[in-house]
Motif scaffolding. Structure first.
Motif, PDB file in Angstrom:
ATOM      1  N   TRP A  36       1.031  -1.254   0.007  1.00  0.00           N
ATOM      2  CA  TRP A  36      -0.161  -0.067  -0.081  1.00  0.00           C
ATOM      3  C   TRP A  36       0.893   1.146  -0.111  1.00  0.00           C
ATOM      4  O   TRP A  36       1.881   1.383   0.884  1.00  0.00           O
ATOM      5  CB  TRP A  36      -0.858  -0.113   1.200  1.00  0.00           C
ATOM      6  CG  TRP A  36      -2.099  -0.764   1.082  1.00  0.00           C
ATOM      7  CD1 TRP A  36      -2.411  -2.088   1.701  1.00  0.00           C
ATOM      8  CD2 TRP A  36      -3.367  -0.480   0.384  1.00  0.00           C
ATOM      9  NE1 TRP A  36      -3.527  -2.309   1.292  1.00  0.00           N
ATOM     10  CE2 TRP A  36      -4.252  -1.479   0.649  1.00  0.00           C
ATOM     11  CE3 TRP A  36      -3.816   0.814  -0.346  1.00  0.00           C
ATOM     12  CZ2 TRP A  36      -5.501  -1.382   0.002  1.00  0.00           C
ATOM     13  CZ3 TRP A  36      -4.972   0.852  -0.818  1.00  0.00           C
ATOM     14  CH2 TRP A  36      -5.873  -0.291  -0.508  1.00  0.00           C
ATOM     15  N   TYR A  37       0.585   2.413  -0.861  1.00  0.00           N
ATOM     16  CA  TYR A  37       1.488   3.440  -0.935  1.00  0.00           C
ATOM     17  C   TYR A  37       0.379   4.614  -0.871  1.00  0.00           C
ATOM     18  O   TYR A  37      -0.726   4.319  -0.852  1.00  0.00           O
ATOM     19  CB  TYR A  37       2.005   3.431  -2.574  1.00  0.00           C
ATOM     20  CG  TYR A  37       3.113   2.520  -2.708  1.00  0.00           C
ATOM     21  CD1 TYR A  37       2.862   1.248  -3.173  1.00  0.00           C
ATOM     22  CD2 TYR A  37       4.395   2.943  -3.092  1.00  0.00           C
ATOM     23  CE1 TYR A  37       3.791   0.371  -3.589  1.00  0.00           C
ATOM     24  CE2 TYR A  37       5.221   2.335  -3.400  1.00  0.00           C
ATOM     25  CZ  TYR A  37       4.883   0.986  -3.683  1.00  0.00           C
ATOM     26  OH  TYR A  37       5.934   0.041  -4.050  1.00  0.00           O
ATOM     27  N   ARG A  38       0.998   5.593  -0.390  1.00  0.00           N
ATOM     28  CA  ARG A  38       0.155   6.720  -0.311  1.00  0.00           C
ATOM     29  C   ARG A  38       0.993   8.350  -0.907  1.00  0.00           C
ATOM     30  O   ARG A  38       1.972   8.282  -0.904  1.00  0.00           O
ATOM     31  CB  ARG A  38      -0.233   7.272   1.012  1.00  0.00           C
ATOM     32  CG  ARG A  38       0.929   7.521   2.200  1.00  0.00           C
ATOM     33  CD  ARG A  38       0.186   7.896   3.480  1.00  0.00           C
ATOM     34  NE  ARG A  38       1.186   8.268   4.340  1.00  0.00           N
ATOM     35  CZ  ARG A  38       1.071   8.293   5.566  1.00  0.00           C
ATOM     36  NH1 ARG A  38      -0.119   8.144   6.208  1.00  0.00           N
ATOM     37  NH2 ARG A  38       1.990   8.414   6.596  1.00  0.00           N
ATOM     38  N   GLN A  39       0.231   8.946  -1.568  1.00  0.00           N
ATOM     39  CA  GLN A  39       0.801  10.253  -2.000  1.00  0.00           C
ATOM     40  C   GLN A  39       0.129  11.572  -1.529  1.00  0.00           C
ATOM     41  O   GLN A  39      -1.052  11.675  -1.598  1.00  0.00           O
ATOM     42  CB  GLN A  39       0.478  10.233  -3.463  1.00  0.00           C
ATOM     43  CG  GLN A  39       1.330  11.352  -4.340  1.00  0.00           C
ATOM     44  CD  GLN A  39       1.339  11.246  -5.631  1.00  0.00           C
ATOM     45  OE1 GLN A  39       0.401  10.404  -6.364  1.00  0.00           O
ATOM     46  NE2 GLN A  39       2.297  11.801  -6.331  1.00  0.00           N
ATOM     47  N   LEU A  40       0.798  12.104  -0.600  1.00  0.00           N
ATOM     48  CA  LEU A  40       0.381  13.527   0.108  1.00  0.00           C
ATOM     49  C   LEU A  40       0.415  14.357  -0.977  1.00  0.00           C
ATOM     50  O   LEU A  40       1.412  14.620  -1.843  1.00  0.00           O
ATOM     51  CB  LEU A  40       1.214  13.632   1.278  1.00  0.00           C
ATOM     52  CG  LEU A  40       0.937  12.872   2.778  1.00  0.00           C
ATOM     53  CD1 LEU A  40       1.460  11.305   2.449  1.00  0.00           C
ATOM     54  CD2 LEU A  40       1.899  13.338   3.807  1.00  0.00           C
ATOM     55  N   PRO A  41      -0.245  15.446  -0.636  1.00  0.00           N
ATOM     56  CA  PRO A  41      -0.296  16.825  -1.447  1.00  0.00           C
ATOM     57  C   PRO A  41       1.248  17.381  -2.013  1.00  0.00           C
ATOM     58  O   PRO A  41       1.621  17.381  -0.606  1.00  0.00           O
ATOM     59  CB  PRO A  41      -1.226  17.537  -0.837  1.00  0.00           C
ATOM     60  CG  PRO A  41      -2.298  16.731  -0.213  1.00  0.00           C
ATOM     61  CD  PRO A  41      -1.522  15.479   0.267  1.00  0.00           C
ATOM     62  N   GLY A  42       1.538  17.150  -3.079  1.00  0.00           N
ATOM     63  CA  GLY A  42       2.751  17.754  -3.207  1.00  0.00           C
ATOM     64  C   GLY A  42       3.908  17.050  -3.201  1.00  0.00           C
ATOM     65  O   GLY A  42       5.181  17.648  -3.200  1.00  0.00           O
ATOM     66  N   THR A  91      -3.804  12.275   5.810  1.00  0.00           N
ATOM     67  CA  THR A  91      -4.574  12.701   4.401  1.00  0.00           C
ATOM     68  C   THR A  91      -3.808  12.465   2.985  1.00  0.00           C
ATOM     69  O   THR A  91      -2.563  13.034   2.963  1.00  0.00           O
ATOM     70  CB  THR A  91      -4.803  14.089   4.597  1.00  0.00           C
ATOM     71  OG1 THR A  91      -5.768  13.952   5.686  1.00  0.00           O
ATOM     72  CG2 THR A  91      -5.538  14.566   3.265  1.00  0.00           C
ATOM     73  N   ALA A  92      -4.411  11.683   2.285  1.00  0.00           N
ATOM     74  CA  ALA A  92      -3.396  11.265   0.939  1.00  0.00           C
ATOM     75  C   ALA A  92      -4.228  10.431  -0.005  1.00  0.00           C
ATOM     76  O   ALA A  92      -5.380  10.119   0.490  1.00  0.00           O
ATOM     77  CB  ALA A  92      -2.336  10.536   1.365  1.00  0.00           C
ATOM     78  N   VAL A  93      -3.863  10.239  -1.126  1.00  0.00           N
ATOM     79  CA  VAL A  93      -4.684   9.274  -2.092  1.00  0.00           C
ATOM     80  C   VAL A  93      -3.767   8.102  -1.755  1.00  0.00           C
ATOM     81  O   VAL A  93      -2.591   7.985  -1.626  1.00  0.00           O
ATOM     82  CB  VAL A  93      -4.340   9.765  -3.674  1.00  0.00           C
ATOM     83  CG1 VAL A  93      -5.103   8.500  -4.379  1.00  0.00           C
ATOM     84  CG2 VAL A  93      -5.181  10.960  -3.704  1.00  0.00           C
ATOM     85  N   TYR A  94      -4.556   6.885  -1.319  1.00  0.00           N
ATOM     86  CA  TYR A  94      -3.816   5.570  -1.240  1.00  0.00           C
ATOM     87  C   TYR A  94      -3.836   4.626  -2.374  1.00  0.00           C
ATOM     88  O   TYR A  94      -4.860   4.467  -3.129  1.00  0.00           O
ATOM     89  CB  TYR A  94      -4.598   4.987  -0.070  1.00  0.00           C
ATOM     90  CG  TYR A  94      -4.001   5.506   1.237  1.00  0.00           C
ATOM     91  CD1 TYR A  94      -4.532   6.862   1.633  1.00  0.00           C
ATOM     92  CD2 TYR A  94      -3.240   5.027   1.966  1.00  0.00           C
ATOM     93  CE1 TYR A  94      -4.052   7.658   2.780  1.00  0.00           C
ATOM     94  CE2 TYR A  94      -2.483   5.669   3.200  1.00  0.00           C
ATOM     95  CZ  TYR A  94      -3.166   6.968   3.575  1.00  0.00           C
ATOM     96  OH  TYR A  94      -2.614   7.297   4.836  1.00  0.00           O
ATOM     97  N   TYR A  95      -2.798   3.872  -2.578  1.00  0.00           N
ATOM     98  CA  TYR A  95      -2.710   2.843  -3.872  1.00  0.00           C
ATOM     99  C   TYR A  95      -2.260   1.592  -3.469  1.00  0.00           C
ATOM    100  O   TYR A  95      -1.447   1.505  -2.346  1.00  0.00           O
ATOM    101  CB  TYR A  95      -1.879   3.547  -4.941  1.00  0.00           C
ATOM    102  CG  TYR A  95      -2.206   5.098  -5.544  1.00  0.00           C
ATOM    103  CD1 TYR A  95      -1.523   6.219  -4.839  1.00  0.00           C
ATOM    104  CD2 TYR A  95      -2.809   5.138  -6.756  1.00  0.00           C
ATOM    105  CE1 TYR A  95      -1.973   7.337  -5.499  1.00  0.00           C
ATOM    106  CE2 TYR A  95      -3.265   6.376  -7.138  1.00  0.00           C
ATOM    107  CZ  TYR A  95      -2.658   7.465  -6.484  1.00  0.00           C
ATOM    108  OH  TYR A  95      -2.759   8.736  -7.093  1.00  0.00           O
ATOM    109  N   CYS A  96      -2.679   0.536  -4.296  1.00  0.00           N
ATOM    110  CA  CYS A  96      -1.884  -0.800  -4.019  1.00  0.00           C
ATOM    111  C   CYS A  96      -1.038  -1.138  -5.099  1.00  0.00           C
ATOM    112  O   CYS A  96      -1.371  -0.704  -6.212  1.00  0.00           O
ATOM    113  CB  CYS A  96      -2.844  -1.765  -3.583  1.00  0.00           C
ATOM    114  SG  CYS A  96      -4.142  -2.122  -4.944  1.00  0.00           S
ATOM    115  N   LYS A  97      -0.295  -2.195  -5.077  1.00  0.00           N
ATOM    116  CA  LYS A  97       0.423  -2.422  -6.167  1.00  0.00           C
ATOM    117  C   LYS A  97       1.194  -3.570  -5.617  1.00  0.00           C
ATOM    118  O   LYS A  97       1.531  -3.927  -4.489  1.00  0.00           O
ATOM    119  CB  LYS A  97       1.544  -1.297  -6.556  1.00  0.00           C
ATOM    120  CG  LYS A  97       2.289  -1.671  -7.871  1.00  0.00           C
ATOM    121  CD  LYS A  97       3.124  -0.552  -8.122  1.00  0.00           C
ATOM    122  CE  LYS A  97       4.427  -0.259  -7.195  1.00  0.00           C
ATOM    123  NZ  LYS A  97       5.493  -1.422  -7.543  1.00  0.00           N
TER     124      LYS A  97
END
Length: 114
Positions: A36-42, A91-97
């Motif tokens: 599980w990954y996440r991308q925080l704003p910026g 707070t972030a968009v969470y992705y799996c891979k």
């Protein structure tokens, strides 16, 4: 063609919980470690939790250890992320891979705010 569909995100107050799900198709799910990954704003996307192909081994970044739990159900081709004691900085968009892998899903937005 490998595809991932993440779900379960939403708006939650600090201290609350969410359970994310990631359903995989087009691959032999049970032979891959998952992350599980996440991308925080910026910010760049970061790996926050990983699980071995059979679910026997897990790893977490220090910022989520003790609050997040990764698990998987290979019969359902699904990996989960249980998130407790959420903080605004989660707070972030969470992705799996798959690990390794180059295919990303659309992600699911998690917002922690009062």
């Amino acid at each position: 063609q490998v595809q991932f569909v993440e779900s379960g995100g939403g708006l939650v107050q600090p201290g609350g919980s969410l359970r994310l799900s990631c359903s995989a198709s087009g691959t032999i799910f049970g032979i891959y470690a998952m992350g599980w990954y996440r991308q925080l704003p910026g910010k760049q996307r970061e790996l926050v939790a990983s699980i071995s192909s059979d679910g026997s081994s897990t790893n977490y970044v220090p910022s989520v250890k003790g609050r997040f739990t990764i698990s998987r159900d290979n019969a359902k081709n699904t990996v989960y992320l249980q998130m407790n004691s959420l903080k605004p900085e989660d707070t972030a968009v969470y992705y799996c891979k798959t690990l390794p892998g180059n295919t990303w899903g659309q992600g699911t937005q998690v917002t922690v705010s009062s």
